[in-house]
Design a protein around this motif. Structure first.
Motif: not given
Length: 243
Positions: A129-134, A152-155, A158-161, A169-174
């Motif tokens: 919500q703070s990034y205004k993302l679905p 999943k954040l829908h940038f 491309g998606p970011l998980y 916590v960790a971040f991945v794109k795929d």
């Protein structure tokens, strides 16, 4: 981290179930309370023959189980020391056992986990919500068995998980290729305060060191998973699809 809670009310009921070809009477105390501003319900139960109280997870207003929102000691203290709950508990025990000395034993499930995955999901929703993302909360039914929870954040690019294993916590794109390719994001990392720990790519890609990543509340047999699946890095061990 201790929770802030207050009891709203406590109610009692009993009912019979069939157990080992006989009917047994179950006594229940349903406790409604606010925990960190949320309205939750915990149910304590007692079967005369067991002489030991059990309990359910806390459930929120959406009937979502919140297994980690209260620690086991807090759940135990509610039953044993909260005045109104304690009084009702001891009245039940007096009727069942005709004794003045109250039961002090409560059944502690094996591998009780204080990890509240719904809090992680809610935090990710606020980030979106703070990034205004679905966003999409991915379930085990969608992903299969995983060691982590995922949002999943829908940038547009491309998606970011966002992955979380017991507040790590960790971040991945795929998510389609395993082992994962992790990446660092300093802005996203700032969104997670305690008890969360955002793990760096450097740490996740280091050769597996069990002493660095195992806490006292893991829900799996560490030795078995290490010997069976042969994870090479900290990241492979923490974030996986093993079943």
């Amino acid at each position: 981290m201790a929770s802030q809670y207050s009891v709203i009310r406590c109610s009692y009921e009993n009912f019979s179930i069939r157990k080992d070809e006989e009917f047994v009477l179950i006594h229940e105390l349903k406790v409604h309370l606010y925990v960190n501003g949320e309205k939750l319900t915990i149910t304590y139960s007692l079967i005369k023959e067991d002489k030991c109280w059990g309990f359910t997870d806390a459930f929120d207003c959406d009937n979502q189980a919140r297994p980690g929102i209260l620690s086991f000691s807090e759940i135990e203290d509610l039953l044993l020391y909260e005045p109104n709950i304690k009084r009702m508990k001891e009245e039940i025990e007096m009727r069942l056992y005709n004794r003045t000395l109250p039961l002090t034993k409560i059944y502690e499930p094996q591998n009780y986990s204080p990890y509240d995955f719904v809090d992680f999901q809610n935090k990710c929703k606020h980030i979106a919500q703070s990034y205004k993302l679905p966003y999409t909360v991915l379930t085990f039914e969608q992903l299969g068995y995983t060691s982590f929870n995922t949002v999943k954040l829908h940038f547009r690019k491309g998606p970011l998980y966002l992955l979380c294993n017991h507040y790590r916590v960790a971040f991945v794109k795929d998510l389609d290729n395993y082992p994962f390719v992790f990446f660092d994001d300093s802005e996203l990392a700032k969104c997670f305060g305690l008890p969360y720990e955002v793990l760096s790519v450097q740490f996740l890609n280091q050769p597996l060191n069990i002493e660095d990543i195992v806490t006292g509340v893991e829900e799996f047999d560490v030795e078995y998973y290490v010997s069976h699946f042969l994870p090479k890095t900290n990241g492979e061990f923490l974030f996986n699809f093993w079943d």
